[in-house]
Design an enzyme around this catalytic site. Structure first.
Site, short mmCIF file in Angstrom:
data_model
loop_
_atom_site.label_atom_id
_atom_site.label_comp_id
_atom_site.label_asym_id
_atom_site.label_seq_id
_atom_site.Cartn_x
_atom_site.Cartn_y
_atom_site.Cartn_z
N ARG A 61 0.82 -1.21 0.00
CA ARG A 61 0.00 0.00 0.00
C ARG A 61 0.86 1.26 0.00
O ARG A 61 0.53 2.27 -0.64
CB ARG A 61 -0.92 -0.03 1.22
CG ARG A 61 -1.90 1.12 1.32
CD ARG A 61 -2.85 0.89 2.48
NE ARG A 61 -3.69 2.05 2.72
CZ ARG A 61 -3.79 2.68 3.88
NH1 ARG A 61 -3.11 2.24 4.93
NH2 ARG A 61 -4.57 3.73 4.02
N HIS A 65 0.58 4.41 -2.52
CA HIS A 65 0.36 5.78 -2.07
C HIS A 65 1.49 6.71 -2.50
O HIS A 65 1.26 7.91 -2.70
CB HIS A 65 0.21 5.82 -0.54
CG HIS A 65 -1.16 5.40 -0.09
ND1 HIS A 65 -1.83 6.03 0.94
CD2 HIS A 65 -1.99 4.41 -0.52
CE1 HIS A 65 -3.01 5.45 1.12
NE2 HIS A 65 -3.12 4.45 0.25
N ASN A 92 -3.01 8.89 4.83
CA ASN A 92 -1.78 8.16 5.14
C ASN A 92 -1.57 7.92 6.63
O ASN A 92 -0.54 7.36 7.03
CB ASN A 92 -0.56 8.90 4.57
CG ASN A 92 -0.48 8.82 3.05
OD1 ASN A 92 -0.96 7.86 2.46
ND2 ASN A 92 0.10 9.83 2.43
N HIS A 189 -6.01 -5.71 -2.34
CA HIS A 189 -6.74 -5.86 -1.07
C HIS A 189 -6.85 -7.31 -0.64
O HIS A 189 -7.43 -7.59 0.42
CB HIS A 189 -8.15 -5.27 -1.20
CG HIS A 189 -8.16 -3.78 -1.37
ND1 HIS A 189 -9.27 -3.07 -1.80
CD2 HIS A 189 -7.18 -2.85 -1.17
CE1 HIS A 189 -8.97 -1.78 -1.85
NE2 HIS A 189 -7.70 -1.62 -1.47
#
Length: 327
Positions: A61, A65, A92, A189
């Protein structure tokens, strides 16, 4: 006419520059300057995931990001004295693994001082996080440089878990990713967990009423009740829920099975069923019969995402520490 022609030339030059920047990423970029870099990163990853396998999801992740804000330049890793960096922004706040990234970077610095960027270290960490979770392996194009700017407000470019399909496609398109990349990368996910507050809107506050009956009607009822039993209060800021219940430490196609049954955890997961193309992709891979095809798609989309506006050549710098600029 002259100004219009000048504008066209400027646009063409910008397109060429962007293409050249992408072209400068090379799978063998460190073959002479730091041939051991992948071995060093993998050694640290094996050690970390053997102790804390749940760290794989957060590390994947983090790369995601990073790339959606200013491109893959390591800006998500920077600290700010006045708390105005990307890592300080609300999207975040739940990222974890920053200390581990610093540890990997220190090991790389020991092997090859002032050579490998934090952005490249993060890209390798993300690949190994997937591979060590029994997912696909891909060769990572390298040669990114580190940026020196990190602004919390720019995290508006990150796709929120509450997004509908239109918003998702717009935010993905901004980094040159299409609908296929959206559905493929959403399957990240399949590993990791999420805090209750990331999907509370589906359980208690779907239309803003903030009561137990204000639910997302697209969420499968039994799954919704299970989530409510885990996330019983709108004030719960600590409880973690598996995004792919039963196999959240294993990278597999179970994510698609869940989404096809309306059991995707986030509104953004459910949104994949609202478009004909992404719905068909979900349903195809929900069968579990095309794992290798999905793995190849995921690898391709990760490489494509990793090519998002990288700093290359003399741009940026090679940070000694990932949390601070060199000057």
């Amino acid at each position: 006419m002259a100004s219009r022609a000048a504008t066209m030339v400027a646009l063409l030059l910008a397109a060429v520059a962007a293409t050249c920047a992408r072209a400068q990423l090379d799978e063998k970029f460190y073959s002479e300057s730091c041939p051991s870099v992948e071995d060093v990163v993998r050694r640290e990853m094996v050690r970390a995931l053997s102790l804390a396998p749940s760290l794989a999801g957060p590390l994947l992740r983090m790369h995601f990001h990073d790339c959606f804000v200013r491109g893959c330049d390591g800006s998500v890793l920077l600290d700010s004295a006045n708390k105005t960096a990307e890592k300080d922004a609300q999207p975040n706040q739940t990222l974890r693994g920053f200390g581990f990234v610093e540890r990997v970077k220190a090991a790389v610095e020991k092997a090859c001082p002032d050579t490998v960027s934090c952005a490249d270290v993060l890209a390798l960490i993300a690949r190994d996080a997937v591979w060590l979770s029994k997912g696909p392996f891909w060769t990572v194009p390298l040669g990114r440089r580190d940026g020196s700017v990190s602004i919390s407000n720019e995290t508006d470019a990150l796709p929120p878990p509450t997004s509908n399909f239109t918003v998702l496609t717009q935010l993905f398109a901004a980094v040159n990713l299409d609908a296929k990349d959206l559905v493929v990368l959403s399957a990240g996910h399949t590993i990791g967990t999420s805090h209750c507050f990331s999907f509370f809107d589906r359980l208690y506050n779907f239309t803003g009423m903030e009561n137990p009956s204000d639910i997302d009607p697209t969420l499968e009822p039994q799954y919704m009740m299970r989530l409510k039993s885990k996330c019983a209060s709108l004030n719960d800021n600590t409880t973690l829920v598996e995004m792919d219940p039963g196999s959240f430490k294993t990278f597999d196609t179970d994510y698609f099975k869940l989404v096809s049954k309306r059991r995707g955890l986030f509104h953004s997961d459910g949104a994949l069923l609202t478009d004909p193309f992404t719905r068909a992709y979900v349903q195809r891979h929900a069968t579990g019969a095309f794992k290798e095809e999905f793995f190849a798609d995921f690898a391709a989309s990760m490489i494509k995402m990793g090519n998002a506006n990288p700093l290359t050549g003399s741009q940026g710098e090679i940070r000694k520490k990932c949390s601070v600029v060199n000057h």
